[in-house]
Design a protein around this motif. Structure first.
Motif, short mmCIF file in Angstrom:
data_model
loop_
_atom_site.label_atom_id
_atom_site.label_comp_id
_atom_site.label_asym_id
_atom_site.label_seq_id
_atom_site.Cartn_x
_atom_site.Cartn_y
_atom_site.Cartn_z
N TRP A 85 57.22 58.71 12.86
CA TRP A 85 56.19 58.25 11.93
C TRP A 85 54.82 58.34 12.58
CZ3 TRP A 85 52.90 53.99 12.31
CH2 TRP A 85 52.16 53.72 11.16
N ASN B 162 62.59 57.18 8.95
CA ASN B 162 61.99 57.74 10.15
C ASN B 162 62.11 56.75 11.29
OD1 ASN B 162 60.92 60.26 9.52
ND2 ASN B 162 59.08 59.39 8.63
N SER C 30 58.41 53.60 5.82
CA SER C 30 59.41 54.63 6.14
C SER C 30 60.24 54.26 7.36
CB SER C 30 58.72 55.97 6.36
OG SER C 30 57.87 55.93 7.47
#
Length: 94
Positions: A77, A72, A66
């Motif tokens: 995260w 993110n 991600s």
């Protein structure tokens, strides 16, 4: 008071780390054999269990999917991982 337990962070390898899967164990051994400084991602509460290994702090921090896809930031995260690991989802139930 904020707690940091379970929050992932990146630091320089010390040499006493270990991995719980074959892929990370192989990468850890590879970077140790190079003899150059390298970085590891570990969690607060599990200081010697490696989540990721790499030659630079930036490469290790960008390794989660991600974060690499720019969905993110590393900070967001790691906060999500901390919430999931501690069992709270950020919402209060009535």
């Amino acid at each position: 008071m904020k707690t940091r337990k379970f929050r992932p962070y990146v630091r320089r390898a010390r040499g006493d780390e270990h991995a719980d899967n074959w892929r990370m164990a192989f990468r850890l051994a590879f970077y140790r054999e190079l003899g150059k400084p390298f970085y590891v991602m570990v969690q607060h509460g599990f200081p010697r269990l490696v989540m990721e290994v790499g030659p630079s702090r930036r490469e290790v921090a960008m390794s989660p999917m991600s974060v690499a896809r720019k969905w993110n930031t590393f900070r967001k995260w790691s906060a999500q991982i901390q919430r999931l690991a501690s069992g709270s989802n950020g919402k209060e139930r009535s």
